[in-house]
Each structure stands twice: as structure tokens, then as C-alpha cells.
Design an enzyme around this catalytic site. Structure first.
Site, PDB file in Angstrom:
ATOM      1  N   HIS A   1       0.828  -1.215   0.000  1.00  0.00           N
ATOM      2  CA  HIS A   1       0.000   0.000   0.000  1.00  0.00           C
ATOM      3  C   HIS A   1       0.859   1.260   0.000  1.00  0.00           C
ATOM      4  CE1 HIS A   1      -4.218  -1.517   0.456  1.00  0.00           C
ATOM      5  NE2 HIS A   1      -3.523  -2.631   0.591  1.00  0.00           N
TER       6      HIS A   1
ATOM      7  N   SER B   1      -4.074 -22.832   4.599  1.00  0.00           N
ATOM      8  CA  SER B   1      -2.632 -22.568   4.763  1.00  0.00           C
ATOM      9  C   SER B   1      -2.354 -21.083   4.972  1.00  0.00           C
ATOM     10  CB  SER B   1      -1.893 -23.073   3.514  1.00  0.00           C
ATOM     11  OG  SER B   1      -0.568 -22.679   3.505  1.00  0.00           O
TER      12      SER B   1
END
Ligand code: HEM
Length: 319
Positions: free
Chosen positions: A61, A237
Site C-alpha cells: 500500500h 494454509s
């Protein structure tokens, strides 16, 4: 001969003052910079496992708005961090903590943008992902405005839009796949699932979701339920960095709509498939290595070096 040495000196000077990022940029000016960031990240992840994913996301970001220049860290009512496109981004306190420790030993030397890049790298390593070197020498930006983040990639965008947004930053379709595979760790809020599960055009529900997976997703994020509930983005996972995210995308088990899109386009689909061949571990490209390469590439977007920008004293304010 004199001219030759002058030229060499000039090239060296330009290289170090204007130049590129380099591995070990702080090796003389702040030799413990990397160790300090690593120890802050290690402590943060030990205290809160989610922090690895949070710090990895923060780097993305930061880089996608105004380049990797720490602009997302600035606190101000009208600052970039409040943009819709940065919804849910965190990790600011950890970056500030590393910065405070660095200022105590080498004031005015290590940029916040570099701390963010190093913290992302350390987070990947702590999640069993590839260990890679991160070139440093970024300087911090002096501008931050909420409108700057208007163009962040969005979960509901088409793969064509996502490809175009990555290309604008110098990132290829291959980088798009590899970098989105960062979703191998971490969680999403149900907030980002509503469109995909209940408001999808024509079908109501995104047809790329495997029918065996849909009931679980709907149970986790019921219609009109709590949008702050979080679920792992890499089904089965979510805590370990591995290629399961690519298998999940291929099999319709992607959690995010933007991830599932990556298997609907021939170009991005072939990138995913290139890592999933039966003999891949022997002959194929390495997902871990290519991910690290794409991270280094992302970390160079629009960086400020040499005389540009500044080294902030604290990460949440311009000097
Ligand atoms: C097409 C581009 C992308 C889109 C649309 C996207 C979207 C999202 C969304 C919606 C979330 C959930 C946020 C939340 O609920 O807090 C998320 C989380 C995350 N993203 Fe992405 N992302 C993109 C690319 C990337 C890239 C390039 C990286 C890093 C290289 C990244 C790393 C992460 C990580 C690690 C998380 C988990 C954060 C956590 O657990 O709090 N994403 N992303």
C-alpha cells in the site's frame, strides 16, 4: 589521467547521491539498521502472529501510492492513510517503534520507507517464505493526501483493470500473479466478501467459486452478518508462505475475488500454471525466488533517492 579519475569520481558521486537503491546502503552509516528492524518485526510477530501479513501488506500500500516513500504513514485528518483503498491497513506502530530505536543510535539516517520495505522482507522470512536482500536508500516523501490513493487496485476489479494498474507501476502480468500470491498469508474481513457472495452481477454469487467451497464461505461471512469477522485468504494454509495460494486460485478456492480473477485470463493463468507442473520442483521456475524478485521490483516503484524527499525524524509526520 587526471580527467579519467575526475570522471570516475563524478560517476561515483552521482551514483551514490542520485542513484539507485543498493543492498547494504546503511552498512557504513547505520550498520545495525537491518538487525534492529528484524528484531522489532520478530518481537511483533511473536506477540501477534497476524503482524507478518499486516507488515507485508503495508509495503504494497505504501509503494502503490506516490511510490515507496512512506507517504501512507503520515498522520493528518486529510492524509492518505484514511483513503478507502487503504481500508484495514495497519502496522504503523511497529514501523514507528523501529524508527524510534534507529533514531536513538543513528539519528536522521534511516528512512521510514526503507523500514517498511525491510519489515515486509522480514515478515516474509518469518512466515517460512524466501529470504531475500532488499535494496535500500529510499527517502521519505513530503506529501500525503487522501485523494492520492483513489486509484488503488480493488478486489472487485476485472483482471484487465488489475493488469493495467500494475502495468502503470511498471509491473507485468507475471508480477501481478506473484505479488498477489502474498495472500498466501493473512486474513480478509468479510467486508470484502459481500460483493462476491451476495451482490455479484447476474449470478448473485461469483461463479468462479468452487461449489464445494461456497457453503463454507457463506457460513463464515453470512449475508448481513458482521463484516469485521476475518477469514484466512489462503484456504487451509493462511499462516505459512507457500504455493498453496496458487493451487487454491486454480481450483476455485480463492477467497478474494481479485485472486480468483487471475485464473480467468490466459496470460495470468499461464503464469499460475507455470508454478504448478508435476515436475516443477525439478525443472520449473521457482515460485519463492520469483516472488522475491517481484517484491524487490515493487519496492523500487517511484522511489525518491539522493536529494529528493527527506529522512523523517518520526514516521508519522513530515519534518
Ligand atoms: C490486485 C491487488 C490487490 C488487491 C485487490 C488486494 C486486496 C486485499 C484485500 C481486500 C485484503 C483484505 C484486507 C483486510 O480485510 O484487512 C488484502 C489483504 C492482504 N494483502 Fe492484498 N491485495 C492486492 C495486492 C497485494 C499485494 C501486491 C500484496 C503484497 C505484496 C498484498 C498483501 C496482502 C496481505 C499480506 C494481506 C493480509 C493482511 C492481513 O492479514 O491483515 N496484497 N488484500
Amino acid at each position: 589521467m587526471g580527467l579519467f579519475f575526475t570522471l570516475i569520481a563524478l560517476v561515483f558521486f552521482l551514483g551514490s547521491s542520485l542513484g539507485d537503491l543498493s543492498v547494504g546502503f546503511y552498512s557504513r552509516t547505520c550498520p545495525n539498521a537491518e538487525t534492529i528492524v528484524a528484531s522489532v518485526v520478530r518481537d511483533a510477530v511473536a506477540a501477534e502472529q497476524r503482524m507478518a501479513a499486516i507488515l507485508l501488506r503495508l509495503h504494497f500500500h505504501d509503494c502503490f501510492v506516490q511510490g515507496c516513500d512512506g507517504s501512507i504513514l503520515i498522520d493528518d485528518p486529510n492524509a492518505e492513510k484514511h483513503a478507502f483503498g487503504h481500508q484495514g491497513v495497519q502496522g504503523y506502530a511497529e514501523i514507528e517503534k523501529a524508527k524510534a530505536q534507529l533514531e536513538a543510535i543513528c539519528p536522521g539516517v534511516v528512512s521510514c520507507a526503507d523500514i517498511v520495505a525491510m519489515a515486509a522482507r522480514d515478515s516474509v522470512a518469518l512466515s517460512n517464505g524466501p529470504v531475500y536482500q532488499v535494496p535500500t536508500g529510499r527517502r521519505d516523501g513530503r506529501l500525503s493526501n487522501v485523494s492520492f490513493a483513489d486509484d488503488m487496485p480493488d478486489v472487485s476489479e476485472s483482471v484487465q483493470q488489475l493488469k493495467a494498474k500494475f502495468l502503470q507501476k511498471g509491473l507485468s502480468a507475471k508480477d501481478l500473479v506473484l505479488l498477489n500470491a502474498a495472500h498466501t498469508i493473512g486474513t480478509t474481513a468479510c467486508f470484502f466478501m459481500t460483493h462476491r457472495l451476495y451482490n455479484f452481477p447476474n449470478f448473485g454469487t461469483d461463479p468462479t467459486i468452487n461449489t464445494a467451497f461456497l457453503p463454507e464461505l457463506k457460513a463464515n461471512c453470512p449475508q448481513n452478518g458482521d463484516v469485521d469477522v476475518r477469514l484466512g485468504m489462503d484456504h487451509g494454509s493462511e499462516r505459512t508462505f507457500d504455493d498453496m495460494i496458487l493451487r487454491n486460485i486454480k481450483n476455485g478456492f480463492a477467497v478474494l475475488e481479485s485472486d480468483s480473477q487471475l485464473y480467468t485470463d490466459p496470460e495470468t493463468k499461464s503464469v499460475i500454471d507455470s508454478y504448478l507442473g508435476i515436475l516443477n520442483f525439478l525443472l520449473g521456475p521457482s515460485f519463492a525466488k520469483d516472488f522475491a524478485d517481484s517484491m524487490v521490483k515493487m519496492g523500487k516503484i517511484g522511489v525518491k533517492t539522493g536529494p529528493q524527499g527527506e529522512i523523517r525524524r518520526v514516521c508519522n509526520a513530515i519534518n
